[in-house]
Scaffold this active site. Sequence first.
Site: not given
Ligand code: RIB
Ligand code: CA
Length: 318
Positions: A11, A16, A40, A124, A165-166, A239-240
């Site tokens: 996303d 990403d 996102n 991701t 979040f994801n 993160h990704d």
């Molecule tokens: O919580 C972090 C994740 O949520 C990452 O993948 C960021 O890009 C969002 O998608």
């Molecule tokens: Ca992401």
Amino acid sequence: MPRKKIIIDCDPGIDDAIALAALIGCPDVELVAVTVTHGNVSLERTTQNALDWLSFLGSKAPVFAGCAKPLSRSTIAAADIHGEHGIGGVTLPIAPQVPAAETAAEALVRYANEQPGTITLLATGPLTNVAMALQLESSVLSKFEQVVVMGGSTTEGNTTPAAEFNIFADPHAAQIVFASGAKLTMIGLNATHQVIATPDRVASIRALPTYVSEPLARMMEFYKIAYNRKYDWDGAAIHDLCTAAFALHPAAFKVEPMHVAVDLNEGAEFGRTICSPATSGRALSVVTEVDSRRVFDFLESALLSAPQWRISADAQRT
Ligand code: RIB
Ligand code: CA
């Protein structure tokens, strides 16, 4: 050594985009396809970001647009963190390419059946597309070589105190994916919060003689704003990028087998990944430690490995 075949469901989104740059630059990767989900920012924006970024990077990987909203909950986004357009204010030329005709879920099922056991699937973003692929074919994830998900946490959340979040963006999809029985590795915030783009790391990336360095550094600096505001950190958690680094350098990570369930009860715990020691059968590999230096070394090595991105030192200074 054959290149590692990878599909990323994403996303974009700043981190990403950073993961995509590492995958496209790394000579040991064949980026088979990019599937895009809401997350996102809107699906329209994440899809255009993927097309524009791949075009800017010179990648010919096909892009498949997926789900515009979660399976059942309301749609959320994170433009306050990734910016209105989703890539931190970086502007890119509009790609001449358009998304392929198939949906993301259809493409995931097709590739898995055409090339069984050979493709690594990285996820991701919210897991809506992956869950939809399972609804098309319940055994589809077992036809990937492995599935690596950035999502969840063994500790705290980032979108609520409980939820990452994801997962929070589509907890029902996450529960379907985690319960599918696939060979799946979960990289949660407990690990990715160790992978911080500090000012020294951003400076090191900006100094690399490639035309990709500057936009990546700008994205990281934009991303830092939210992390400085929320955690008082001097850098953002990338993160990704960890999913790509795990696929190529698993030794940089420590994993433990765990049962992972998603709390689907309305309330403060909604979207939490409930991780418990695996006592039998269906367990996920959950990352518990990561060598963040090796993750950034992987990114920098990938950037320097792509001859098409090189620029002269003089051009670097302008
Ligand atoms: O919580 C972090 C994740 O949520 C990452 O993948 C960021 O890009 C969002 O998608
Ligand atoms: Ca992401």
